[in-house]
Design an enzyme around this catalytic site. Structure first.
Site, PDB file in Angstrom:
ATOM      1  N   LYS A 110      46.744  19.419  45.501  1.00 52.74           N
ATOM      2  CA  LYS A 110      46.241  19.712  44.146  1.00 52.74           C
ATOM      3  C   LYS A 110      46.592  21.155  43.761  1.00 52.74           C
ATOM      4  CE  LYS A 110      41.871  21.049  43.576  1.00 52.74           C
ATOM      5  NZ  LYS A 110      41.693  22.286  42.766  1.00 52.74           N
ATOM      6  N   ASN A 111      46.387  22.084  44.697  1.00 52.91           N
ATOM      7  CA  ASN A 111      46.556  23.501  44.356  1.00 52.91           C
ATOM      8  C   ASN A 111      48.008  23.943  44.341  1.00 52.91           C
ATOM      9  OD1 ASN A 111      43.864  23.507  44.039  1.00 52.91           O
ATOM     10  ND2 ASN A 111      43.402  24.597  45.948  1.00 52.91           N
ATOM     11  N   CYS A 119      32.100  29.225  37.582  1.00 48.71           N
ATOM     12  CA  CYS A 119      32.163  27.795  37.903  1.00 48.71           C
ATOM     13  C   CYS A 119      31.127  27.569  39.000  1.00 48.71           C
ATOM     14  CB  CYS A 119      33.562  27.440  38.381  1.00 48.71           C
ATOM     15  SG  CYS A 119      33.867  28.048  40.029  1.00 48.71           S
ATOM     16  N   ARG A 125      33.895  33.654  38.464  1.00 47.84           N
ATOM     17  CA  ARG A 125      35.305  33.675  38.898  1.00 47.84           C
ATOM     18  C   ARG A 125      36.078  34.518  37.899  1.00 47.84           C
ATOM     19  NH1 ARG A 125      36.596  28.290  41.156  1.00 47.84           N
ATOM     20  NH2 ARG A 125      38.737  28.916  41.438  1.00 47.84           N
ATOM     21  N   ASP A 135      38.172  26.721  51.221  1.00 48.71           N
ATOM     22  CA  ASP A 135      37.979  25.352  50.728  1.00 48.71           C
ATOM     23  C   ASP A 135      37.594  24.397  51.849  1.00 48.71           C
ATOM     24  OD1 ASP A 135      40.731  25.538  48.354  1.00 48.71           O
ATOM     25  OD2 ASP A 135      38.704  26.357  48.355  1.00 48.71           O
ATOM     26  N   ARG A 156      38.287  15.220  41.139  1.00 48.79           N
ATOM     27  CA  ARG A 156      39.216  16.278  40.702  1.00 48.79           C
ATOM     28  C   ARG A 156      40.252  16.555  41.784  1.00 48.79           C
ATOM     29  NH1 ARG A 156      36.757  21.361  40.452  1.00 48.79           N
ATOM     30  NH2 ARG A 156      38.932  21.957  40.345  1.00 48.79           N
TER      31      ARG A 156
HETATM   32  C1  EPZ Z   1      42.507  29.136  44.251  1.00 48.32           C
HETATM   33  O1  EPZ Z   1      41.503  29.539  43.350  1.00 48.32           O
HETATM   34  C2  EPZ Z   1      42.239  27.670  44.516  1.00 48.32           C
HETATM   35  N1  EPZ Z   1      42.343  26.920  43.260  1.00 48.32           N
HETATM   36  C3  EPZ Z   1      40.841  27.512  45.101  1.00 48.32           C
HETATM   37  O2  EPZ Z   1      40.660  26.140  45.406  1.00 48.32           O
HETATM   38  C4  EPZ Z   1      40.749  28.313  46.400  1.00 48.32           C
HETATM   39  O3  EPZ Z   1      39.438  28.241  46.893  1.00 48.32           O
HETATM   40  C5  EPZ Z   1      41.112  29.773  46.118  1.00 48.32           C
HETATM   41  O4  EPZ Z   1      42.414  29.846  45.496  1.00 48.32           O
HETATM   42  C6  EPZ Z   1      41.138  30.606  47.398  1.00 48.32           C
HETATM   43  O5  EPZ Z   1      42.058  30.063  48.284  1.00 48.32           O
HETATM   44  C7  EPZ Z   1      43.568  26.567  42.826  1.00 48.32           C
HETATM   45  O6  EPZ Z   1      44.582  26.899  43.409  1.00 48.32           O
HETATM   46  C8  EPZ Z   1      43.610  25.746  41.565  1.00 48.32           C
HETATM   47  P1  EPZ Z   1      41.432  33.468  43.972  1.00 48.32           P
HETATM   48  P2  EPZ Z   1      41.623  30.977  42.616  1.00 48.32           P
HETATM   49  O7  EPZ Z   1      41.982  34.036  42.710  1.00 48.32           O
HETATM   50  O8  EPZ Z   1      43.033  31.268  42.272  1.00 48.32           O
HETATM   51  C9  EPZ Z   1      38.130  36.797  43.146  1.00 48.32           C
HETATM   52  C10 EPZ Z   1      39.592  24.084  45.424  1.00 48.32           C
HETATM   53  O9  EPZ Z   1      38.596  23.755  46.055  1.00 48.32           O
HETATM   54  N2  EPZ Z   1      38.987  37.152  41.992  1.00 48.32           N
HETATM   55  O10 EPZ Z   1      42.197  33.656  45.238  1.00 48.32           O
HETATM   56  O11 EPZ Z   1      40.613  31.019  41.535  1.00 48.32           O
HETATM   57  C11 EPZ Z   1      37.424  35.463  42.877  1.00 48.32           C
HETATM   58  O12 EPZ Z   1      36.239  35.681  42.156  1.00 48.32           O
HETATM   59  C12 EPZ Z   1      39.641  25.416  44.719  1.00 48.32           C
HETATM   60  O13 EPZ Z   1      40.651  23.424  45.370  1.00 48.32           O
HETATM   61  C13 EPZ Z   1      38.685  38.292  41.263  1.00 48.32           C
HETATM   62  O14 EPZ Z   1      37.716  38.987  41.552  1.00 48.32           O
HETATM   63  O15 EPZ Z   1      41.155  31.927  43.814  1.00 48.32           O
HETATM   64  C14 EPZ Z   1      37.157  34.936  44.257  1.00 48.32           C
HETATM   65  O16 EPZ Z   1      35.961  35.523  44.755  1.00 48.32           O
HETATM   66  C15 EPZ Z   1      38.291  26.083  44.709  1.00 48.32           C
HETATM   67  N3  EPZ Z   1      39.463  38.608  40.185  1.00 48.32           N
HETATM   68  C16 EPZ Z   1      38.338  35.460  45.067  1.00 48.32           C
HETATM   69  O17 EPZ Z   1      38.925  36.524  44.290  1.00 48.32           O
HETATM   70  C17 EPZ Z   1      40.548  37.850  39.831  1.00 48.32           C
HETATM   71  O18 EPZ Z   1      41.237  38.203  38.840  1.00 48.32           O
HETATM   72  C18 EPZ Z   1      39.397  34.383  45.345  1.00 48.32           C
HETATM   73  O19 EPZ Z   1      39.928  34.012  44.116  1.00 48.32           O
HETATM   74  C19 EPZ Z   1      40.845  36.698  40.596  1.00 48.32           C
HETATM   75  C20 EPZ Z   1      40.055  36.377  41.679  1.00 48.32           C
END
Ligand code: EPZ
Length: 417
Positions: free
Chosen positions: A22-23, A116, A121, A306, A398
């Site tokens: 998915k990701n 979310c 996020r 995840d 999803r």
């Molecule tokens: C991706 O989310 C995945 N989603 C998530 O999978 C996964 O848990 C996550 O990466 C970590 O591996 C998709 O790929 C669609 P991040 P993403 O930006 O991109 C903080 C699932 O279950 N952050 O690496 O949103 C954020 O708040 C989903 O399939 C900032 O602070 O993850 C979080 O605490 C859930 N500012 C951490 O970084 C930003 O601008 C990780 O976020 C961006 C992120």
């Protein structure tokens, strides 16, 4: 509302082919907006998030269709630069379209994705990086209005956290920007390398994905191409946990073991026998799962956040007490209260969950709290004695393609009502 009904206690045994990630498919579909020509994307899982992405592609002006898991789409006539609020609400990860829309049209208007089920996020890293590339971002009335007046320019960007989404958005904005872009502190997840493989096949010039430093040379345009999405490492871990917690035996086909090193480590620590042969993973559960003193979620290649809910559900039936530490998201334990309905003994304090393994779980009625939390609840229900009913299953759908069909094929007593 539909429910998944599971009568637990059956050993899950058999063979299963792992669905596409998915990701990975979500950013790759976003990337097709940039391509002048037809893109053929194989191994797309049948998920509501993929359906939503196709609605977004159509809204942006792309011609797209889904032929039984192969998406055919053409970004040549993509001209819109907004994502309707309804679609943003359907799928928070629509934010990954930001870089591609600006790359294609010079503009993007999306509603602030907000928080979310996993807590706030923010997308500050996405926006500050795009600003370095010449984008002005105005936030008004809950909408983000992004404009690259003079087009996107290559930039040197340092991420203070290896955000997956931010890394993806920077790459999508940089591939057809003027000049070169370097990302220091990039995320290294396999899904990002898959996105880069797709883009390079379409004519992009990206190097270094999978390392801390990614370099992108801007090119004039991208062409259509063909691509096969990598296997979903979290879905693979989920079905392994379903087999492990029920004392079963499973062969996963079309997996990508090198993407799952930290997850395979966990199953071995619990006493499972894990054998790898090419793209196949065979797991055989012990008579009783062993506890794992401490599991910590980390950025890739560390243990994936995840898979945290998956691990917590699995360890709820282990012999002894385990500790899970969630280091990535602020509020990822909402599913724990649902696991306790099955008799799981879990205490959470901040980012720590203390899991005192029990030798018996009993059926419960509960609701999915989020995608992976929902998967954790399914895992517990498969091991629980009696009939469990799981609501809010849209969260699960999803990310899991035909989870009830797959579980039934492995011997579970499961149905969707
Ligand atoms: C991706 O989310 C995945 N989603 C998530 O999978 C996964 O848990 C996550 O990466 C970590 O591996 C998709 O790929 C669609 P991040 P993403 O930006 O991109 C903080 C699932 O279950 N952050 O690496 O949103 C954020 O708040 C989903 O399939 C900032 O602070 O993850 C979080 O605490 C859930 N500012 C951490 O970084 C930003 O601008 C990780 O976020 C961006 C992120």
């Amino acid at each position: 509302m539909s429910e998944i009904v599971i009568t637990g206690g059956n050993r899950l045994c058999g063979e299963l082919s792992v669905q596409g990630a998915k990701n990975s498919v979500l950013p790759v579909l976003a990337a097709t907006v940039l391509c002048n020509g037809e893109c053929v994307i194989h191994n797309c899982p049948k998920l509501s998030d993929v359906d939503t992405s196709l609605k977004i592609l159509s809204h942006l002006g792309c011609r797209c269709k889904n032929e039984n898991g192969t998406v055919i789409t053409d970004g040549t006539s993509a001209c819109n630069y907004d994502i309707p609020d309804t679609l943003m609400r359907e799928m928070r990860s629509s934010v990954v379209f930001l870089g591609a829309m600006i790359g294609r049209t010079g503009r993007a208007v999306i509603s602030s994705p907000g928080g979310c089920e996993l807590g706030p996020r923010p997308i500050d890293l996405h926006l500050s990086s795009l600003e370095k590339m010449g984008v002005t971002v105005c936030e008004e009335h809950g909408y983000l209005n992004c404009i690259a007046e003079d087009g996107l320019k290559g930039a040197e960007i340092t991420l203070n956290f290896p955000s997956v989404g931010a890394t993806e958005n920077i790459i999508l904005a940089a591939v057809t920007a003027e000049g070169d872009t370097v990302i220091h502190g990039a995320a290294k997840e396999p899904e990002i390398s898959d996105l880069a493989d797709f883009l390079n096949r379409a004519g992009a010039r990206i190097n270094g994905c999978g390392s801390d430093t990614v370099r992108i040379q801007g090119v004039k345009s991208l062409n259509g191409t063909e691509h096969t999405i990598i296997p979903d490492r979290i879905v693979a871990a989920t079905y392994m946990a379903c087999a492990a917690i029920t004392g079963g035996e499973l062969i996963l086909k079309n997996a990508m073991p090198p993407h799952m090193a930290s997850v395979l480590w966990l199953f071995k620590e619990t006493g499972c026998r894990v054998n790898i042969s090419g793209k196949s993973i065979k797991i055989k559960a012990p008579s009783r799962l062993c506890r794992v003193p401490t599991v910590r979620s980390l950025v890739y290649p560390g243990f994936p956040t995840d898979a945290g809910p998956i691990a917590t559900a699995l360890l709820s039936k282990a012999d002894g007490t385990s500790v899970f530490v969630e280091n990535i998201f602020e509020n990822r334990f909402r599913y724990v209260d649902e696991l306790k309905r099955f008799g799981a003994k879990i205490k959470t304090e901040g980012k720590i969950a203390v899991i005192e393994g029990v030798d018996r779980l009993s059926a419960a009625d509960c609701k999915s709290t989020d995608l992976r939390g929902g998967a954790a609840i399914v895992i517990a229900a498969l091991a629980a004695v009696g009939e469990s009913r799981i609501g809010e299953i849209h969260h699960i759908e999803r990310g899991y393609d035909d989870i009830t069909g797959n579980l039934a094929a492995l011997g579970a007593q499961v149905k969707k009502e």
